[in-house]
Write an enzyme that holds these catalytic residues in place. Structure first.
Site, PDB file in Angstrom:
ATOM      1  N   GLY A  41       0.941  -1.183   0.027  1.00  0.00           N
ATOM      2  CA  GLY A  41       0.087  -0.049  -0.029  1.00  0.00           C
ATOM      3  C   GLY A  41       0.725   1.178  -0.106  1.00  0.00           C
ATOM      4  O   GLY A  41       0.241   2.216   0.298  1.00  0.00           O
ATOM      5  N   GLY A  75       3.180   1.835  -2.672  1.00  0.00           N
ATOM      6  CA  GLY A  75       3.930   2.148  -3.753  1.00  0.00           C
ATOM      7  C   GLY A  75       4.884   1.253  -4.174  1.00  0.00           C
ATOM      8  O   GLY A  75       5.590   1.427  -5.200  1.00  0.00           O
ATOM      9  N   SER A 125       3.523  -4.208  -4.303  1.00  0.00           N
ATOM     10  CA  SER A 125       2.897  -5.429  -3.413  1.00  0.00           C
ATOM     11  C   SER A 125       1.941  -6.278  -4.354  1.00  0.00           C
ATOM     12  O   SER A 125       1.859  -7.364  -4.229  1.00  0.00           O
ATOM     13  CB  SER A 125       2.371  -5.025  -2.280  1.00  0.00           C
ATOM     14  OG  SER A 125       1.640  -5.954  -1.490  1.00  0.00           O
ATOM     15  N   SER A 126       0.818  -5.313  -4.890  1.00  0.00           N
ATOM     16  CA  SER A 126       0.134  -5.927  -5.549  1.00  0.00           C
ATOM     17  C   SER A 126       0.277  -6.656  -6.643  1.00  0.00           C
ATOM     18  O   SER A 126      -0.046  -7.775  -6.890  1.00  0.00           O
ATOM     19  CB  SER A 126      -1.146  -4.978  -5.734  1.00  0.00           C
ATOM     20  OG  SER A 126      -2.236  -5.585  -6.545  1.00  0.00           O
ATOM     21  N   ASP A 171       4.038  -1.896 -13.110  1.00  0.00           N
ATOM     22  CA  ASP A 171       4.331  -2.674 -11.996  1.00  0.00           C
ATOM     23  C   ASP A 171       4.491  -4.293 -12.205  1.00  0.00           C
ATOM     24  O   ASP A 171       5.447  -4.789 -11.892  1.00  0.00           O
ATOM     25  CB  ASP A 171       3.468  -2.636 -10.886  1.00  0.00           C
ATOM     26  CG  ASP A 171       3.468  -1.324 -10.266  1.00  0.00           C
ATOM     27  OD1 ASP A 171       4.189  -0.478 -10.652  1.00  0.00           O
ATOM     28  OD2 ASP A 171       3.028  -1.098  -9.064  1.00  0.00           O
TER      29      ASP A 171
HETATM   30  O1  PMV Z   1       0.891   2.620  -7.548  1.00  0.00           O
HETATM   31  P1  PMV Z   1       2.283   3.472  -7.203  1.00  0.00           P
HETATM   32  O2  PMV Z   1       2.142   3.950  -6.090  1.00  0.00           O
HETATM   33  O3  PMV Z   1       3.342   2.530  -7.607  1.00  0.00           O
HETATM   34  O4  PMV Z   1       1.975   4.603  -8.412  1.00  0.00           O
HETATM   35  C1  PMV Z   1       1.558   4.247  -9.797  1.00  0.00           C
HETATM   36  C2  PMV Z   1       2.428   5.264 -10.489  1.00  0.00           C
HETATM   37  C3  PMV Z   1       1.643   6.315 -11.268  1.00  0.00           C
HETATM   38  O5  PMV Z   1       2.470   6.991 -12.260  1.00  0.00           O
HETATM   39  C4  PMV Z   1       1.257   7.300 -10.469  1.00  0.00           C
HETATM   40  C5  PMV Z   1       0.356   5.798 -11.960  1.00  0.00           C
HETATM   41  C6  PMV Z   1       0.916   4.832 -13.284  1.00  0.00           C
HETATM   42  O6  PMV Z   1      -0.020   3.906 -13.438  1.00  0.00           O
HETATM   43  O7  PMV Z   1       1.901   4.983 -13.780  1.00  0.00           O
END
Ligand code: PMV
Length: 325
Positions: free
Chosen positions: A110, A112, A115-116, A158
């Site tokens: 939660g 950034g 983790s998800s 991610d």
């Molecule tokens: O979910 P986080 O905290 O890793 O942030 C996502 C990064 C953003 O640039 C804010 C959104 C994105 O989808 O790139």
């Protein structure tokens, strides 16, 4: 019933440069860190999917919907994308057997650190390994589909970085490019203790952009230039320059309203303890802060200073392996 058990793990991630602006088409630099989430998958005899996470959340999913076994009101929302990824793997293998997946993580959720995504990638891979394993691209796709369930405008970065590891440049139009670095990056990740909602912060920036179109355009150009320079510094191993660029990037994030009083306190603490540069990582509004250090001794010093001030911190390096099983 076979008592087959399969294990897979995926790293967390940090955004080194370019968060938020990347949503509007500029470049970002993202990297996997050497802290992992591990999923242990096992076949069970009932036709249901049980997911247990060491953050104190557990739920059972099936045709009946979802039943929370442990945790608070957000348990379903936290575990639903994992169920989505697992279900998609089971369907691809034409399996209607039940599975149980247990998750353990070496980093907080939660804030950034991906983790998800790491949980989705590791869960999909562990379940896939119970049958006939597919390659990393396939796993990444399953995780991406389910991540998009919760975060519709997700850039997908991610899942990508958690699957493949390393450092990557990414942009909406040019996709992902792997970056080779000449030097080891040593960082301290600190925790404001404030969980953020990426969706809410992306929305906050959308509003800021709508009301300040000309200045947002100018800030985006600056963010892109910072990323291009950062990529050159990463490739050539010019760590000092990279630190200054992190501070410049933070200035832009502050201007679009995604920093936080506690994040600023952590940046200040890190700099005073000897960091070369520091900034928020990810969506902001609390969340995590990253600080770049010139050596492992400096890293330890920064991490200690942050802990003494009452915040969580961990020393990290980058991960080049991505998904492991
Ligand atoms: O979910 P986080 O905290 O890793 O942030 C996502 C990064 C953003 O640039 C804010 C959104 C994105 O989808 O790139």
């Amino acid at each position: 019933m076979k008592s087959l058990i399969r294990v897979a793990s995926a790293p967390g991630k940090i955004i080194l440069f370019g968060e938020h602006f990347v949503v509007y088409g500029t470049t970002a630099v993202v990297a996997a860190i050497n802290r992992r989430t591990t999923a242990r998958a096992q076949l069970v005899d009932k036709n249901k999917v049980i997911i247990r996470s060491d953050i104190g959340s557990a739920a059972e999913f099936g045709d009946f919907g979802a039943k929370v076994l442990e945790g608070g009101r957000d348990t379903k929302a936290i575990l639903a994308p994992l169920y989505g990824a697992i279900r998609s793997v089971l369907i691809a293998h034409s399996q209607n057997s039940g599975v149980q997946v247990e998750l353990k993580s070496q980093f907080p959720y939660g804030i950034g650190l991906g983790s998800s995504a790491a949980s989705c990638v590791a869960s999909a891979a562990a379940v896939d390994s119970l049958f006939r394993p597919h390659d990393k691209n396939w796993i990444c796709e399953r995780a991406l589909e389910s991540e998009r369930m919760i975060h519709k405008n997700s850039s997908g970065a991610d899942c990508y970085i958690c699957t493949f590891g390393g450092i990557m440049r990414y942009g909406r139009d040019d996709g992902y490019t792997r970056i080779v670095t000449k030097s080891r990056l040593r960082l301290v990740v600190s925790n404001t203790g404030i969980r953020h909602s990426t969706g809410e912060l992306v929305e906050r920036v959308r509003k800021f952009r709508q009301d300040n179109l000309a200045s947002f355009k100018d800030l985006s150009t600056q963010a892109n230039e910072i990323c291009i320079k950062a990529l050159q510094s990463i490739k050539s191993g010019k760590i000092d320059k990279l630190g200054r660029l992190m501070l410049d990037n933070q200035e832009l994030l502050r201007k679009i309203g995604v920093s936080h009083r506690k994040a600023e306190a952590l940046i200040d603490l890190s700099m005073r303890a000897g960091a070369i540069g520091a900034k928020i990582t990810g969506a902001g509004g609390g969340g995590a802060v990253i600080a770049l250090a010139s050596s492992s001794a400096e890293c330890a010093r920064i991490a200690r200073a942050i802990r003494r001030a009452g915040y969580g911190s961990m020393e990290v390096e980058l991960d080049s392996r991505g998904l492991v099983r």
